[in-house]
Write an enzyme that holds these catalytic residues in place. Structure first.
Site, PDB file in Angstrom:
ATOM      1  N   PHE A  10     -53.629  44.665  -3.119  1.00 34.94           N
ATOM      2  CA  PHE A  10     -52.742  45.082  -1.882  1.00 34.94           C
ATOM      3  C   PHE A  10     -52.545  46.803  -2.189  1.00 34.94           C
ATOM      4  O   PHE A  10     -52.219  47.210  -3.041  1.00 34.94           O
ATOM      5  CB  PHE A  10     -51.361  44.511  -1.799  1.00 34.94           C
ATOM      6  CG  PHE A  10     -51.399  43.266  -0.772  1.00 34.94           C
ATOM      7  CD1 PHE A  10     -50.824  43.456   0.457  1.00 34.94           C
ATOM      8  CD2 PHE A  10     -51.696  42.232  -1.260  1.00 34.94           C
ATOM      9  CE1 PHE A  10     -50.796  42.223   1.179  1.00 34.94           C
ATOM     10  CE2 PHE A  10     -51.761  40.906  -0.411  1.00 34.94           C
ATOM     11  CZ  PHE A  10     -51.444  41.249   0.956  1.00 34.94           C
ATOM     12  N   ASP A  11     -52.704  47.619  -1.108  1.00 36.62           N
ATOM     13  CA  ASP A  11     -52.255  48.929  -0.869  1.00 36.62           C
ATOM     14  C   ASP A  11     -50.700  48.618  -0.882  1.00 36.62           C
ATOM     15  O   ASP A  11     -50.141  47.571  -0.719  1.00 36.62           O
ATOM     16  CB  ASP A  11     -52.929  49.559   0.412  1.00 36.62           C
ATOM     17  CG  ASP A  11     -52.324  50.919   0.519  1.00 36.62           C
ATOM     18  OD1 ASP A  11     -52.372  51.764  -0.233  1.00 36.62           O
ATOM     19  OD2 ASP A  11     -52.168  51.353   1.566  1.00 36.62           O
ATOM     20  N   LEU A  12     -50.199  49.843  -0.917  1.00 38.10           N
ATOM     21  CA  LEU A  12     -48.506  49.873  -0.985  1.00 38.10           C
ATOM     22  C   LEU A  12     -48.029  50.493   0.476  1.00 38.10           C
ATOM     23  O   LEU A  12     -47.545  49.924   1.378  1.00 38.10           O
ATOM     24  CB  LEU A  12     -47.922  50.430  -2.101  1.00 38.10           C
ATOM     25  CG  LEU A  12     -46.514  50.563  -2.131  1.00 38.10           C
ATOM     26  CD1 LEU A  12     -45.902  49.292  -1.950  1.00 38.10           C
ATOM     27  CD2 LEU A  12     -46.089  51.342  -3.448  1.00 38.10           C
TER      28      LEU A  12
END
Length: 218
Positions: A10-12
């Site tokens: 996941f990106d943030l």
């Protein structure tokens, strides 16, 4: 798309958290402290997603030395409480909990400084779901998304996680391109900071956490 994933990255910013207000306000203070004109709100939003070192050069026309100076000022401004002035998108915490409960290893792969990313996940009680948390290194030698994704996959692999069926979830073309560079598909979310044109680099695009959950969990 296959829905049997061995690991999920996941990106943030723009994917898990709506962090643009905190980032753009810190950027505005940075430009003021540097004695430079403060870009418009829409121009500042373009800085959310790409490596900040590259963004200062591309969008503000800074030299590499000037960009490094700007990074130092920005990080001093975007620190502590300022970095935590953000919110988790609705439905994301529950989705991360469900993925974790399903036994699918999670990793964070963000262009945000790693220590800041850890602090944000910890603040929102999300760190417990992630096997690995990878961000930009303090010296910016690891800042491009392809390198961050590679490091996240390596750290997962070092714990015995099978990364042969990994997928990346993000909101910008940088996430999709970084995933592609590492031979994994990318799902882009529409609630983030990317433009519709950026979706061309993705394997799939989703408009809701429910839709994302169906692609990740079936």
């Amino acid at each position: 798309m296959t829905r049997t994933w061995s690991a999920i990255l996941f990106d943030l910013d723009g994917t898990i958290t709506d962090s643009a207000p905190a980032i753009t306000s810190s950027l505005a203070r940075t430009f003021t402290l540097l004695g430079r004109p403060v870009p418009s709100a829409s121009e500042l939003l373009a800085y959310v997603g790409p490596p900040m070192l590259d963004a200062f050069q591309e969008y503000a026309g800074m030299t590499p030395d000037e960009a490094h100076e700007a990074i130092a000022v920005y990080r001093a401004e975007y620190h502590g409480a300022a970095a935590l002035d953000t919110a988790v998108y609705p439905g994301i915490a529950g989705l991360l909990e469900r993925i974790h409960a399903a036994g699918i290893p999670l990793a964070l792969a963000t262009s945000k400084p790693e220590l800041s990313a850890i602090a944000i996940l910890t603040h929102f009680d999300l760190a417990k779901y992630f096997t690995a948390t990878v961000g930009a290194s303090a010296d910016e030698t690891r800042s491009h998304k392809a390198d961050i994704v590679a490091e996240a996959l390596a750290r997962l692999g070092a714990t015995g996680v099978d990364t042969s069926g990994a997928v990346m979830v993000g909101d910008r073309s940088y996430d999709a391109i970084g995933a592609q560079a590492n031979g994994i598909p990318a799902i882009l979310v529409e609630w983030g900071y990317g433009s519709p044109a950026e979706a061309a680099a993705a394997t799939a695009v989703v408009h809701s956490t429910d839709q994302l959950g169906r692609l990740l969990l079936g």
